[in-house]
Design an enzyme around this catalytic site. Structure first.
Site, PDB file in Angstrom:
ATOM      1  CG  LEU A   4      -2.059  -1.016   1.236  1.00  0.00           C
ATOM      2  CD1 LEU A   4      -2.824  -0.954   2.557  1.00  0.00           C
ATOM      3  CD2 LEU A   4      -3.008  -0.795   0.065  1.00  0.00           C
TER       4      LEU A   4
ATOM      5  N   GLY B 148       7.362   4.519   3.861  1.00  0.00           N
ATOM      6  CA  GLY B 148       7.897   5.801   4.312  1.00  0.00           C
ATOM      7  C   GLY B 148       8.814   5.577   5.486  1.00  0.00           C
ATOM      8  N   GLY B 149       9.243   6.662   6.110  1.00  0.00           N
ATOM      9  CA  GLY B 149      10.178   6.578   7.215  1.00  0.00           C
ATOM     10  C   GLY B 149       9.620   5.826   8.408  1.00  0.00           C
TER      11      GLY B 149
ATOM     12  CB  VAL C 141       1.359   0.441   4.905  1.00  0.00           C
ATOM     13  CG1 VAL C 141      -0.076   0.057   5.272  1.00  0.00           C
ATOM     14  CG2 VAL C 141       1.911   1.415   5.941  1.00  0.00           C
TER      15      VAL C 141
ATOM     16  CE  LYS D 238       2.434   2.374   9.456  1.00  0.00           C
ATOM     17  NZ  LYS D 238       2.309   3.785   9.876  1.00  0.00           N
TER      18      LYS D 238
ATOM     19  CG  ASP E 297       3.361  12.826  12.211  1.00  0.00           C
ATOM     20  OD1 ASP E 297       3.519  14.014  11.851  1.00  0.00           O
ATOM     21  OD2 ASP E 297       3.687  11.865  11.496  1.00  0.00           O
TER      22      ASP E 297
END
Length: 886
Positions: free
Chosen positions: A18, A21-22, A26, A41, A134
């Site tokens: 999907l 990233g950092g 996913v 994840k 975040d």
């Protein structure tokens, strides 16, 4: 991407990638046990490289998994397969808010709806002790059922490396669920405290929410810069361009809300995400579409009047035909009584969510403490660390309690925990806590209202006593919904001018709202409740225009309120109101020296003070009279004939009676001129005479044995000293106190007039002292606490109340001008029925002339205790036009 389709992680089978990233990778996966699609994840090794970090991550992930909210992406599971740590989450279909914003700003309706859903999700998490850290459009998924907030709490769960923010964190154009891997968040949505390396809390999320709302409304981020450094500088120092310039159709209320979210100082922001959600819903529910001014005129010219009328009629008819029959909500009432051995001490506070009540309770020894009662429970719970509290109030999010104790303003978690001192508070006992993080209180009588940050600091005045108007004190602040304005009581030398005023944190200017005999409390959806004459009224109040509407409506009866201190013992939140009744169920009881009740005087009434005449044949008492607005009046009771005579009947407070030695006259206190002054009146009734009037309170008077002088406690700067006044009303007063930094009260002349006994808090706790009237050293005669001394008429004994409520006796010997005292001896428990009065300001007992009996105010036997009334949907009765009753 590193996992191929078909790879198994425990019971989960990877189907397709999907995003990445950092924060990890996913995948879409299948739960082979439950046959459902999930999102997996894979966490980077940097997040779980140590055993301690893994344990902390698993513990916090389990906590997050307990969050159940329609707008939070559910965390189903946390697992480990070999060296791979993974999370199992709800699989969502839709697009991220970041993707949607790539096509431009959202319509106003969507901005308000999505924003309130995100704020509601934050409120749920914050109440569970979880901060997102975040929040940004990339972590908000738009689905058919509304928004879903994702990656909740992972920044909190992470093991903290050095706080480094990557260049990639500037972008929100990536499509993965967590595109940026910056530990501290994503720069365009980071609050100043995050950029400065300080701890993040709920208000940090509220800043990010404000940045997200700004972008939803305008299509642009609130802060910009050509480099990470310039962007961070803008967040720290610059204000965003007004929303109204970029989106003229946006309502001013939205602009104000977002501006508050984006305040640089966390204390100036909204303090609770739930408040943001409610404000957004309030904007949504405002009648009519929002049309910019420059368009309203043109639109008005384009539609003819008959078309408007026809359209309105058709819409009304259609709405009527579609409207389902909705039963009206019922008004419900029930009562709460205190636990055995306690009485309500005259204060209660309903939590902001209207689900819990704070009570100030007093035990039989006279000690106070704060208790919490959830309305879905039958039990009250004492809040540890709140002994000797004078008053309390909730934080705006309901998670903490502020209270006054030991002349300090303090705060404690509502569930208990360490106590934090905020500032010195003098003799304050009531206050208010704004959602912007400001607390209001009055430190000393006669001083203005002060504001202090809930985190601590130096208080600053926010009102000014209007001497020209005749005001003598400000008190009882209550914040209004905007968190900046507040109502407060302004006591006036002319009691008919005592009023509720409107104040603001932004200015010392105030405005008169209406005359009142009490403070005002705010009740949803827009009422101010207050006491006047003998009833409590509700008056429509518009929180936006800050204006009263219509006329006041009688609301409740038997509500405890006092003109003396302008107290209204009630509290409101949402659709509920709670209040204390005041049903005056006390008796005057004769008690012998062994504590046995041997008779009564008078009937059941709201007794406050009792003083026996020199011959013991009559008792001067203060009584709260329900027929006169619960105000205090002085009466004289004939002990043997069982008759009574009202001495005062003014609409003001008269109390603290004391006898002249001739037994024909009384001195008492009245507040009719704003301060407590001393008056004289015949004990059989008749015209009164003003004896002493100054701009200080004078309480607890007594008369010298020769009738030449009055001795009273005089207040100055929150402290009380002993002062002698000529009984003639003319001449200069003389002070007896060597130090004005203490509370010296209950001063009593010895029968020969050469000594005074009094209580003082000089040692840190209240003790009883004896000192010559002519001056000289004082001698402490109590041990371990004492107050309310009374001389035996033989001059060889002093009675006083110990800290635990026991009546104590101290034998005295006076020879050659020297006084010697024996060790205090306990007699019996007074069991004072003061029920909410501060006992050190009253005379709740007196001693017969022969010293063998005491007349004590006690709660009447076999009577129901004072009760707290809880009313739900209380405005329904107002709408129906009748009067709610307990």
């Amino acid at each position: 991407m590193t996992l191929a389709a078909g790879t198994r992680l425990g019971p989960y089978e990877i189907l397709s990638p999907l995003g990445a990233g950092g924060m990890g990778e996913v995948y879409r996966a299948r739960d082979t046990r439950l046959e459902r699609t999930v999102a997996i994840k894979i966490l980077p090794a940097t997040r779980t490289r140590s055993a301690e970090a893994r344990q902390r991550f698993e513990r916090e992930a389990k906590t997050i998994s307990q969050l159940s909210h329609p707008h939070i992406c559910a965390l189903y599971d946390v697992g480990r397969e070999g060296e791979t740590e993974f999370l199992v989450m709800e699989y969502l279909e839709g697009e991220t808010l970041a993707d949607r914003l790539g096509r431009g700003p959202l319509p106003l309706e969507q901005t308000l709806r999505y924003g309130s859903e995100v704020a509601g999700a934050l409120e749920k998490a914050h109440r569970s002790g979880i901060v997102h850290r975040d929040l940004k459009p990339g972590n908000i998924m738009l689905t058919k059922t509304g928004v879903k907030l994702m990656d909740f709490g992972l920044a909190r769960a992470a093991a903290r490396p050095e706080p480094v923010v990557s260049q990639s964190a500037l972008s929100t154009q990536d499509k993965p669920l967590t595109a940026e891997g910056a530990i501290l968040g994503t720069i365009p949505y980071m609050a100043p405290e995050q950029l400065e390396g300080r701890d993040a809390d709920e208000r940090t999320d509220i800043f990010a929410l404000g940045a997200t709302l700004y972008e939803m409304a305008t299509g642009r981020k609130p802060f910009s810069g050509g480099s990470p450094a310039s962007l961070m500088s803008a967040i720290l120092t610059a204000d965003p361009e007004p929303i109204s310039r970029l989106s003229p159709a946006s309502p001013p209320a939205l602009e104000r809300l977002v501006k508050t979210c984006l305040a640089k100082d966390p204390d100036d922001r909204w303090q609770n995400a739930g408040d943001v959600a409610r404000e957004l819903r309030g904007i949504t529910e405002s009648p009519g579409p929002i049309v910019p001014a420059e368009r309203r005129r043109a639109r008005g010219l384009a539609i003819v009047p008959w078309a408007i009328a026809g359209l309105a009629l058709a819409l009304a008819a259609a709405a009527f035909l579609r409207r389902p029959e909705v039963p009206a909500a019922e008004t419900t009432r029930f009562t709460i009584t205190p636990p055995s051995g306690y009485v309500f001490f005259g204060m209660l506070k309903l939590s902001p969510d209207a689900r819990r009540i704070l009570f100030l309770l007093q035990d039989e020894t006279g000690r106070n403490s704060i208790w919490v009662r959830p309305l879905d429970s039958l039990e009250m719970r004492r809040l540890p660390g709140t002994d000797d509290a004078r008053g309390m109030f909730w934080s705006p999010d309901g998670r903490e309690v502020a209270f006054f104790s030991e002349r300090k303003l303090k705060r404690i978690a509502a569930e208990g925990g360490p106590v934090q001192t905020i500032c010195d508070a003098g003799f304050a006992y009531n206050g208010a806590w704004s959602r912007t993080g400001t607390i209001l209180f009055r430190k000393f009588w006669g001083e203005p209202i002060l504001a202090v940050a809930a985190s601590g600091g130096a208080p600053r005045p926010v009102t000014t006593i209007d001497v020209a108007r005749g005001d003598v004190a400000h008190d009882h602040p209550v914040f209004l919904p905007d968190g900046r304005h507040f109502a407060f009581a302004a006591m006036n030398a002319d009691r008919e001018k005592t009023a509720v005023m409107l104040g603001s944190l932004d200015s010392k200017d105030t405005r008169l709202l209406f005359r009142s005999d009490s403070e005002a409390i705010f009740g949803d959806p827009g009422f101010l409740l207050f006491g006047r004459d003998s009833g409590v009224f509700a008056w429509r109040f518009d929180p936006r225009s800050l204006a009263m509407m219509g006329q006041p409506t009688p609301a409740f009866e038997q509500v405890r309120f006092s003109r003396e201190d302008n107290d209204l013992v009630a509290s409101a939140a949402r659709d509920r109101i709670v209040y204390l009744t005041w049903l005056a169920r006390q008796r005057l009881v004769w008690v012998d020296r062994k504590g046995r009740e041997v008779g009564t005087v008078g009937g059941i009434a709201g007794y406050v003070d009792v003083r026996l005449s020199p011959d013991g044949g009559r008792a001067a008492v203060t009584v709260r009279d329900p027929a006169h607005g619960q105000n205090q009046d002085v009466w004289v009771l004939d002990v043997s004939r069982r008759t009574s005579t009202r001495i005062t009947a003014e609409p003001t407070e008269e109390f603290d009676p004391a006898w002249f030695p001739d037994g024909d006259r009384l001195v008492y206190v009245s507040d009719r001129a704003g301060f407590y002054d001393l008056y004289e009146r015949p004990a059989s009734g008749g015209p009164e005479k003003l004896l002493v009037r100054t701009r200080q309170d004078k309480v607890l008077p007594t008369v010298s044995p020769d009738g030449s002088h009055l001795l009273a406690s005089v207040g100055e700067g929150g402290f009380y000293t002993r002062v002698l006044f000529p009984a003639s009303g003319t001449g200069e007063p003389g002070g007896l106190s060597a130090d004005s930094r203490y509370l010296e009260q209950h001063a009593e002349f010895s029968p020969d007039g050469r000594w005074t006994a009094f209580d003082s808090d000089e040692s840190g706790g209240r003790e009883v002292y004896v000192q010559p009237v002519s001056g000289g050293p004082k001698r402490q005669v109590s041990i371990g606490g004492g107050q309310m001394p009374v001389w035996n008429r033989n001059g060889r004994e002093i009675f006083y109340a110990a800290r635990d409520g026991t009546l104590m006796s101290v034998a005295l010997r006076i020879e050659s001008g020297r006084l010697e005292s024996a060790e205090p001896q306990p007699l019996f428990a007074l069991v004072l029925g003061t029920s909410g009065e501060l006992p050190w300001q009253r005379h709740p007992y007196d001693v017969s002339p022969d010293g063998e009996r005491l007349l004590v105010i006690r709660r009447a036997a076999d009577t129901e205790p004072d009760a707290t009334v809880v009313v739900t949907n209380w405005t329904a009765a107002l709408r129906a036009g009748d009067k709610p009753r307990p």
